[in-house]
Design an enzyme around this catalytic site. Structure first.
Site, PDB file in Angstrom:
ATOM      1  CB  SER A  36    -109.370  69.909  49.118  1.00  0.00           C
ATOM      2  OG  SER A  36    -110.417  69.400  49.199  1.00  0.00           O
ATOM      3  N   GLY A  59    -104.986  67.136  46.374  1.00  0.00           N
ATOM      4  CA  GLY A  59    -104.842  67.332  44.452  1.00  0.00           C
ATOM      5  C   GLY A  59    -104.639  65.943  43.890  1.00  0.00           C
ATOM      6  CE  LYS A  60    -106.973  60.632  47.957  1.00  0.00           C
ATOM      7  NZ  LYS A  60    -107.135  61.899  48.536  1.00  0.00           N
ATOM      8  N   GLY A  61    -106.008  63.577  42.382  1.00  0.00           N
ATOM      9  CA  GLY A  61    -106.706  63.615  41.648  1.00  0.00           C
ATOM     10  C   GLY A  61    -105.615  63.815  40.274  1.00  0.00           C
ATOM     11  CB  ILE A  62    -103.894  67.360  40.045  1.00  0.00           C
ATOM     12  CG1 ILE A  62    -105.171  67.585  39.971  1.00  0.00           C
ATOM     13  CG2 ILE A  62    -103.614  68.114  38.559  1.00  0.00           C
ATOM     14  CD1 ILE A  62    -105.904  68.065  38.958  1.00  0.00           C
ATOM     15  CG  ASP A  79    -111.243  63.548  41.128  1.00  0.00           C
ATOM     16  OD1 ASP A  79    -110.349  64.579  40.938  1.00  0.00           O
ATOM     17  OD2 ASP A  79    -110.713  63.055  42.635  1.00  0.00           O
ATOM     18  CE  LYS A 108     -92.281  65.449  65.385  1.00  0.00           C
ATOM     19  NZ  LYS A 108     -91.363  64.567  65.142  1.00  0.00           N
ATOM     20  CB  THR A 134     -95.008  64.301  56.309  1.00  0.00           C
ATOM     21  OG1 THR A 134     -95.825  65.666  55.152  1.00  0.00           O
ATOM     22  CG2 THR A 134     -94.973  63.492  55.043  1.00  0.00           C
ATOM     23  CB  CYS A 181    -128.850  70.643  29.943  1.00  0.00           C
ATOM     24  SG  CYS A 181    -129.100  69.135  30.876  1.00  0.00           S
ATOM     25  CG  HIS A 201    -124.508  67.686  30.550  1.00  0.00           C
ATOM     26  ND1 HIS A 201    -124.240  68.865  31.389  1.00  0.00           N
ATOM     27  CD2 HIS A 201    -125.275  67.510  30.421  1.00  0.00           C
ATOM     28  CE1 HIS A 201    -125.567  68.515  31.445  1.00  0.00           C
ATOM     29  NE2 HIS A 201    -126.057  68.221  30.900  1.00  0.00           N
ATOM     30  CD  GLU A 217    -120.736  70.032  30.254  1.00  0.00           C
ATOM     31  OE1 GLU A 217    -121.571  70.727  31.246  1.00  0.00           O
ATOM     32  OE2 GLU A 217    -121.139  70.557  29.091  1.00  0.00           O
TER      33      GLU A 217
END
Length: 537
Positions: free
Chosen positions: A16, A18-21, A73, A192, A194, A384, A510, A512
């Site tokens: 968590s 944030g690799k996707g961001i 993601d 450390k 990292t 929906c 949907h 969104e």
């Protein structure tokens, strides 16, 4: 460009981060420099796709145009890049193993012993290059789910190692996202974790080319130099990713840090022009300096986990910026809402959205919410299941069909105003068998829906098994519930609205999923505009 270049994004220390961001932000910058860029996500779980996963487990299931049920993601990728994704953009361990096992059953391995190396890794590498070989992209960014060191991620890490070697110098690079935590007792940032994460990556044969460090506080020059030295990267390849007030700040933060420049240099690509983020920054300006403020009630059954309705929350941000309005979303659990508590929980709201979902839990709370919005003339949007609840509420309280229901909740109802779709009645498997992906919808002229979209024919994404029962169409229309949008081929009712209400609309699809930073969805934009009008009345 002749050859597609590849960027792999791995994560360390904790999940968590944030690799996707980070992947989406880098892709945005490369796109803004004129490179055709896409992002794909490889997830290390054994489910074939997230379609059958509980939203509490994995957050929202995001649906693409081609009907793939994918990781949330991919929603970030589309919202940042304003480019549609597909089945090829999301791969899971389950899908990889399923494909390899099916090939083995067909005899494609000619009697060989099927192993993780080379068979599983070859399948992974093949799928990693699928989008690159299409000829549509200059750069493909691949996000590897999970954390370096996880057992589940090992085949992916090995595949990245092999592929970077096979691609040759300057054709594939690895970005490692890691955490530099602040230790309050010592009053300093610690490197450390990292160092150990990079060491674990190197034990797998991969040297990180760029280090992106998530941190609460600024990294000093000494700290950056220390990280570069011990993690074996160039000083300019130590990128700080400081906590931001909104994820939409991250592309600008990465631009300041020079992430795109370092990546292009390592891929031996020209910088071309300075990234054009004019429209992006105009959106940010409006988002951060609103002139109005509204409170919207989000009524659903998975509200404890915000990621369950990720695309809806992001669509509110896009629509809010368009209307120069701050949208405060009030999460309301439909399971704990009834006739007695409705006024207490819903009063003071400027708009109400009844969210999608499955199953009978919390249904009566959603129906009560619809009644409240209808009778109090509060702007209402049902998505929906939310649209289906609006049909049930109207049937019960206006037509007097007191036991009107969906056959999903009550198979013995005498008024099945919502029914299982005909083609679904012979299906027994749960995974990937719903009505999925983009379908056409024709909007009637002189309706609210037509006014919102400004056109007659639209294409929207679906994820459902149940539909409006057309046997009740005539009686509901006579009573004032208008079917303003239908599928031109099947006649399936896609949009319903109330004529004598300031803003009351329900959609089977949907919306969104299609809202992006540069193209906010018109339904959400109009809904927020109606909420502002309602508040000012």
């Amino acid at each position: 460009m002749n050859q597609t270049k590849y960027i792999f994004v791995t994560g360390g220390v904790t999940s968590s981060l944030g690799k996707g961001i980070i992947a989406a932000s880098l892709a945005k910058l490369l796109q803004a420099r004129g490179y055709r860029t896409t992002i794909q996500k490889f997830d290390p779980y054994i489910n074939v796709d997230p379609g059958t996963l509980n939203p509490y487990e994995h957050g929202e299931c995001y649906v693409t145009n081609d009907g793939a049920e994918t990781d949330l993601d991919l929603g970030h990728y589309e919202r940042f890049l304003n480019v549609p994704t597909s089945q090829a953009n999301n791969v899971t361990t389950g899908r990889i193993y399923l494909s390899v096992i099916e090939k083995e059953r067909r005899g494609e391995f000619l009697g060989k012993t099927v192993q993780v190396v080379p068979h599983i890794t070859n399948e992974i590498k093949e799928r990693m290059q699928l989008l690159g070989k299409s000829g549509d992209y200059d750069i493909v960014i691949t996000e590897i789910g999970g954390t370096v060191g996880d057992i589940e991620s090992l085949p992916y890490i090995e595949s990245v190692r092999q592929l970077v070697w096979e691609l040759g110098e300057n054709n594939g690079i690895v970005i490692h996202l890691t955490l530099v935590p602040f230790l309050a007792a010592a009053g300093e940032l610690k490197t450390k974790p990292t160092q150990h994460s990079v060491k674990t990556l190197m034990e797998s044969g991969i040297k990180a080319d760029i280090l992106v460090c998530r941190t609460e506080y600024e990294l000093s020059e000494d700290l950056r130099h220390k990280l570069a030295l011990f993690c074996n990267v160039k000083r300019e390849a130590v990128i700080q990713s400081i906590d931001a007030s909104t994820i939409y700040d991250v592309p600008n933060l990465m631009l300041e840090e020079g992430l795109d420049k370092v990546a292009l240099k390592k891929l031996d690509l020209p910088e071309k022009s300075t990234p054009d983020l004019k429209q992006w920054n105009e959106f940010l300006q409006k988002h951060k300096n609103p002139k109005h403020e509204v409170s919207i009630g989000l009524v659903g059954k998975y509200v404890e986990l915000q990621d369950s309705y990720k695309s809806i929350l992001e669509a509110f941000i896009h629509a809010g910026a368009t209307n120069e309005t701050k949208v405060n979303v009030i999460s309301i659990h439909s399971e704990f809402l009834d006739v007695n508590s409705a006024d207490e929980q819903l009063k003071g709201l400027d708009g109400i959205l009844v969210a999608p979902g499955f199953g009978g839990r919390g249904i009566e709370g959603k129906i009560e919410t619809v009644r409240y919005a209808r009778e109090k003339n509060i702007p209402f949007l049902g998505i929906c299941l939310g649209m289906q609840m609006a049909v049930i509420e109207y049937s019960r309280n206006v037509l007097g069909y007191t036991d009107a229901n969906s056959t999903e909740m009550n198979q013995n109802t005498s008024h099945p105003v919502i029914n299982l779709m005909e083609e679904q009645k012979t299906i027994t498997d749960k995974g990937g068998t719903m009505r999925l992906g983009a379908w056409k919808c024709h909007l009637s002229e002189n309706t609210l829906a037509h006014k919102i979209y400004g056109q007659s024919d639209i294409l929207e994404r679906h994820r459902h098994r149940y539909e409006f029962n057309s046997e009740y169409l005539e009686v509901l229309q006579k009573a004032g519930l208008k079917a303003s949008g239908v599928n031109p081929e099947t006649g399936l009712v896609e949009v319903i609205e109330l004529e004598n209400h300031p803003f009351f609309i329900g959609v089977q699809y949907h919306p969104e999923y299609k809202s992006t930073v540069l193209a906010p969805h018109p339904l959400f934009v109009s809904f927020i505009a109606a909420a502002v009008k309602h508040k000012n009345k």
